[in-house]
Scaffold this motif. Structure first.
Motif, PDB file in Angstrom:
ATOM      1  N   PRO A 157       0.883  42.639 -15.749  1.00  0.00           N
ATOM      2  CA  PRO A 157       0.082  41.858 -14.792  1.00  0.00           C
ATOM      3  C   PRO A 157      -1.028  42.682 -14.144  1.00  0.00           C
ATOM      4  O   PRO A 157      -1.959  42.108 -13.579  1.00  0.00           O
ATOM      5  CB  PRO A 157       1.118  41.389 -13.759  1.00  0.00           C
ATOM      6  N   ASP A 158      -0.958  44.030 -14.247  1.00  0.00           N
ATOM      7  CA  ASP A 158      -2.005  44.869 -13.658  1.00  0.00           C
ATOM      8  C   ASP A 158      -3.035  45.349 -14.670  1.00  0.00           C
ATOM      9  O   ASP A 158      -3.821  46.256 -14.367  1.00  0.00           O
ATOM     10  CB  ASP A 158      -1.374  46.100 -12.984  1.00  0.00           C
ATOM     11  N   ALA A 159      -3.027  44.786 -15.874  1.00  0.00           N
ATOM     12  CA  ALA A 159      -3.987  45.221 -16.904  1.00  0.00           C
ATOM     13  C   ALA A 159      -5.419  45.129 -16.361  1.00  0.00           C
ATOM     14  O   ALA A 159      -5.756  44.178 -15.645  1.00  0.00           O
ATOM     15  CB  ALA A 159      -3.837  44.352 -18.150  1.00  0.00           C
ATOM     16  N   GLU A 160      -6.245  46.124 -16.709  1.00  0.00           N
ATOM     17  CA  GLU A 160      -7.644  46.139 -16.238  1.00  0.00           C
ATOM     18  C   GLU A 160      -8.397  44.925 -16.782  1.00  0.00           C
ATOM     19  O   GLU A 160      -9.250  44.355 -16.117  1.00  0.00           O
ATOM     20  CB  GLU A 160      -8.370  47.392 -16.725  1.00  0.00           C
ATOM     21  N   VAL A 161      -8.095  44.572 -18.030  1.00  0.00           N
ATOM     22  CA  VAL A 161      -8.822  43.474 -18.668  1.00  0.00           C
ATOM     23  C   VAL A 161      -7.815  42.515 -19.289  1.00  0.00           C
ATOM     24  O   VAL A 161      -6.908  42.939 -20.013  1.00  0.00           O
ATOM     25  CB  VAL A 161      -9.749  44.010 -19.790  1.00  0.00           C
ATOM     26  N   LYS A 162      -7.990  41.239 -19.002  1.00  0.00           N
ATOM     27  CA  LYS A 162      -7.121  40.217 -19.613  1.00  0.00           C
ATOM     28  C   LYS A 162      -8.006  39.195 -20.316  1.00  0.00           C
ATOM     29  O   LYS A 162      -8.887  38.604 -19.682  1.00  0.00           O
ATOM     30  CB  LYS A 162      -6.302  39.506 -18.536  1.00  0.00           C
ATOM     31  N   LEU A 163      -7.753  39.021 -21.593  1.00  0.00           N
ATOM     32  CA  LEU A 163      -8.513  38.037 -22.357  1.00  0.00           C
ATOM     33  C   LEU A 163      -7.556  36.930 -22.770  1.00  0.00           C
ATOM     34  O   LEU A 163      -6.393  37.194 -23.108  1.00  0.00           O
ATOM     35  CB  LEU A 163      -9.129  38.691 -23.604  1.00  0.00           C
ATOM     36  N   PHE A 164      -8.019  35.698 -22.714  1.00  0.00           N
ATOM     37  CA  PHE A 164      -7.202  34.577 -23.178  1.00  0.00           C
ATOM     38  C   PHE A 164      -8.019  33.825 -24.219  1.00  0.00           C
ATOM     39  O   PHE A 164      -9.082  33.279 -23.913  1.00  0.00           O
ATOM     40  CB  PHE A 164      -6.822  33.663 -22.008  1.00  0.00           C
ATOM     41  N   LEU A 165      -7.558  33.885 -25.457  1.00  0.00           N
ATOM     42  CA  LEU A 165      -8.299  33.239 -26.544  1.00  0.00           C
ATOM     43  C   LEU A 165      -7.793  31.818 -26.753  1.00  0.00           C
ATOM     44  O   LEU A 165      -6.581  31.578 -26.714  1.00  0.00           O
ATOM     45  CB  LEU A 165      -8.146  34.033 -27.852  1.00  0.00           C
ATOM     46  N   VAL A 166      -8.711  30.916 -26.985  1.00  0.00           N
ATOM     47  CA  VAL A 166      -8.337  29.536 -27.321  1.00  0.00           C
ATOM     48  C   VAL A 166      -9.161  29.101 -28.523  1.00  0.00           C
ATOM     49  O   VAL A 166     -10.199  29.703 -28.825  1.00  0.00           O
ATOM     50  CB  VAL A 166      -8.587  28.547 -26.146  1.00  0.00           C
ATOM     51  N   ALA A 167      -8.697  28.072 -29.230  1.00  0.00           N
ATOM     52  CA  ALA A 167      -9.477  27.457 -30.310  1.00  0.00           C
ATOM     53  C   ALA A 167      -8.840  26.121 -30.631  1.00  0.00           C
ATOM     54  O   ALA A 167      -7.642  25.917 -30.379  1.00  0.00           O
ATOM     55  CB  ALA A 167      -9.502  28.349 -31.555  1.00  0.00           C
ATOM     56  N   ILE A 173     -10.074  36.222 -18.708  1.00  0.00           N
ATOM     57  CA  ILE A 173     -11.373  35.736 -19.181  1.00  0.00           C
ATOM     58  C   ILE A 173     -11.107  34.957 -20.462  1.00  0.00           C
ATOM     59  O   ILE A 173     -10.514  35.480 -21.399  1.00  0.00           O
ATOM     60  CB  ILE A 173     -12.305  36.923 -19.480  1.00  0.00           C
ATOM     61  N   GLU A 174     -11.544  33.696 -20.477  1.00  0.00           N
ATOM     62  CA  GLU A 174     -11.247  32.850 -21.642  1.00  0.00           C
ATOM     63  C   GLU A 174     -12.375  32.919 -22.669  1.00  0.00           C
ATOM     64  O   GLU A 174     -13.546  32.882 -22.316  1.00  0.00           O
ATOM     65  CB  GLU A 174     -11.038  31.411 -21.169  1.00  0.00           C
ATOM     66  N   ILE A 175     -11.994  33.035 -23.934  1.00  0.00           N
ATOM     67  CA  ILE A 175     -12.987  32.996 -25.016  1.00  0.00           C
ATOM     68  C   ILE A 175     -12.546  31.932 -26.020  1.00  0.00           C
ATOM     69  O   ILE A 175     -11.426  31.998 -26.536  1.00  0.00           O
ATOM     70  CB  ILE A 175     -13.105  34.365 -25.737  1.00  0.00           C
ATOM     71  N   ASP A 176     -13.407  30.956 -26.266  1.00  0.00           N
ATOM     72  CA  ASP A 176     -13.109  29.927 -27.269  1.00  0.00           C
ATOM     73  C   ASP A 176     -13.642  30.417 -28.612  1.00  0.00           C
ATOM     74  O   ASP A 176     -14.851  30.588 -28.779  1.00  0.00           O
ATOM     75  CB  ASP A 176     -13.764  28.604 -26.866  1.00  0.00           C
ATOM     76  N   THR A 177     -12.730  30.669 -29.552  1.00  0.00           N
ATOM     77  CA  THR A 177     -13.134  31.258 -30.832  1.00  0.00           C
ATOM     78  C   THR A 177     -13.379  30.210 -31.922  1.00  0.00           C
ATOM     79  O   THR A 177     -13.633  30.565 -33.072  1.00  0.00           O
ATOM     80  CB  THR A 177     -12.059  32.263 -31.351  1.00  0.00           C
ATOM     81  N   SER A 178     -13.314  28.903 -31.550  1.00  0.00           N
ATOM     82  CA  SER A 178     -13.408  27.838 -32.571  1.00  0.00           C
ATOM     83  C   SER A 178     -14.614  28.006 -33.487  1.00  0.00           C
ATOM     84  O   SER A 178     -14.501  27.845 -34.700  1.00  0.00           O
ATOM     85  CB  SER A 178     -13.504  26.460 -31.912  1.00  0.00           C
ATOM     86  N   ILE A 196     -15.408  42.870 -21.284  1.00  0.00           N
ATOM     87  CA  ILE A 196     -14.746  44.107 -20.857  1.00  0.00           C
ATOM     88  C   ILE A 196     -15.714  44.958 -20.040  1.00  0.00           C
ATOM     89  O   ILE A 196     -15.363  45.525 -19.003  1.00  0.00           O
ATOM     90  CB  ILE A 196     -14.213  44.888 -22.077  1.00  0.00           C
ATOM     91  N   GLU A 197     -16.955  45.010 -20.515  1.00  0.00           N
ATOM     92  CA  GLU A 197     -17.951  45.802 -19.799  1.00  0.00           C
ATOM     93  C   GLU A 197     -18.176  45.250 -18.395  1.00  0.00           C
ATOM     94  O   GLU A 197     -18.198  45.988 -17.412  1.00  0.00           O
ATOM     95  CB  GLU A 197     -19.260  45.778 -20.582  1.00  0.00           C
TER      96      GLU A 197
END
Ligand code: CDP
Length: 214
Positions: free
Chosen positions: A125-135, A186-191, A206-207
């Motif tokens: 839960p303390d990760a510097e960067v969290k990405l959540f991918l959806v498609a 941070i959500e990224i839609d990869t569709s 991330i940057e």
């Protein structure tokens, strides 16, 4: 530095995690392989993945070599993985291994990329960067179908789509460590993005995130 990547089946977590790990010189842990290995162990022992005793015994008896078994990649094992993954004793048995990997990655690496379903919410839960991918499910099923075909395995698109939808529903609705984005993910839609574009978007995110933290 810890990068958490979560999302449903076939969304491209593994590909992105490997590329980010290579780029930042971090160690990668594909946590789905742990649940797959537990599922495979139960199936091979002739047990039922729904049986909490069989699942807990398998989770308590995992070996590093289990994670390299090519049989882990089959859809039958993915289904068993999602059944054992809904059980508290299984998740508990795998928790320390994942947290230790994140905290002290092998080879003295300066950090780790973990991909799974509950990395940003439960494991790190303390990760510097969290990405959540959806498609879109259809896109994810097509990718998975093509991957199976490329490996020479017989596959039917409609069946792959149905399996993915059943597994997503189970993963998102279970009472423990359900699949969902962390509040700060941070959500990224990869569709409609190829692997290069997903990688670029992730690097951007991330940057931005690390600049704000620094
Ligand atoms: O490769 P794919 O995205 O299809 O699946 P996976 O990441 O190998 O995960 C297989 C199953 O393990 C998932 O359907 C989840 O039920 C479970 N899993 C989990 O509960 N928590 C994780 N951190 C990773 C996987």
């Amino acid at each position: 530095m810890i990068i958490a990547i979560d999302g449903p089946a076939g969304v491209g977590k593994g590909t992105l995690a490997r590329r980010l790990a290579a780029h930042f010189d971090l160690q990668h842990l594909e946590t789905g392989a742990l649940y797959r290995a537990v599922g495979l162990r139960v199936l091979r022992s002739g047990g039922d993945p729904h049986d909490p005793i069989a699942a807990a015994a398998a989770a308590g008896d995992l070996h590093v070599a289990d994670l390299a078994d090519p049989a882990l990649r089959s859809d039958e094992v993915a289904e068993a993985a999602s059944v054992v993954a809904a059980q508290k004793s299984v998740r508990q048995a795998l928790l320390d291994f994942q947290r230790n990997f994140a905290k002290s990655p092998p080879g003295n690496a300066k950090g780790a990329v973990l991909d799974g379903r509950d990395i940003g919410t439960v494991i790190c839960p303390d990760a510097e960067v969290k990405l959540f991918l959806v498609a879109r499910p259809q896109v994810r099923a097509k990718r998975r179908y093509e991957e199976l075909r490329a490996r020479g395995e017989p596959a039917i698109y409609a069946r792959v789509l149905a399996d993915i939808e059943i597994r997503d529903r189970r993963d998102a609705n279970r009472g423990i460590a359900a699949l969902k984005p962390a509040d700060d993910a941070i959500e990224i839609d990869t569709s409609d993005l190829d692997a290069d574009r997903v990688f670029e978007k992730a690097l951007d995110a991330i940057e931005r995130r690390t600049r704000r933290l620094g």
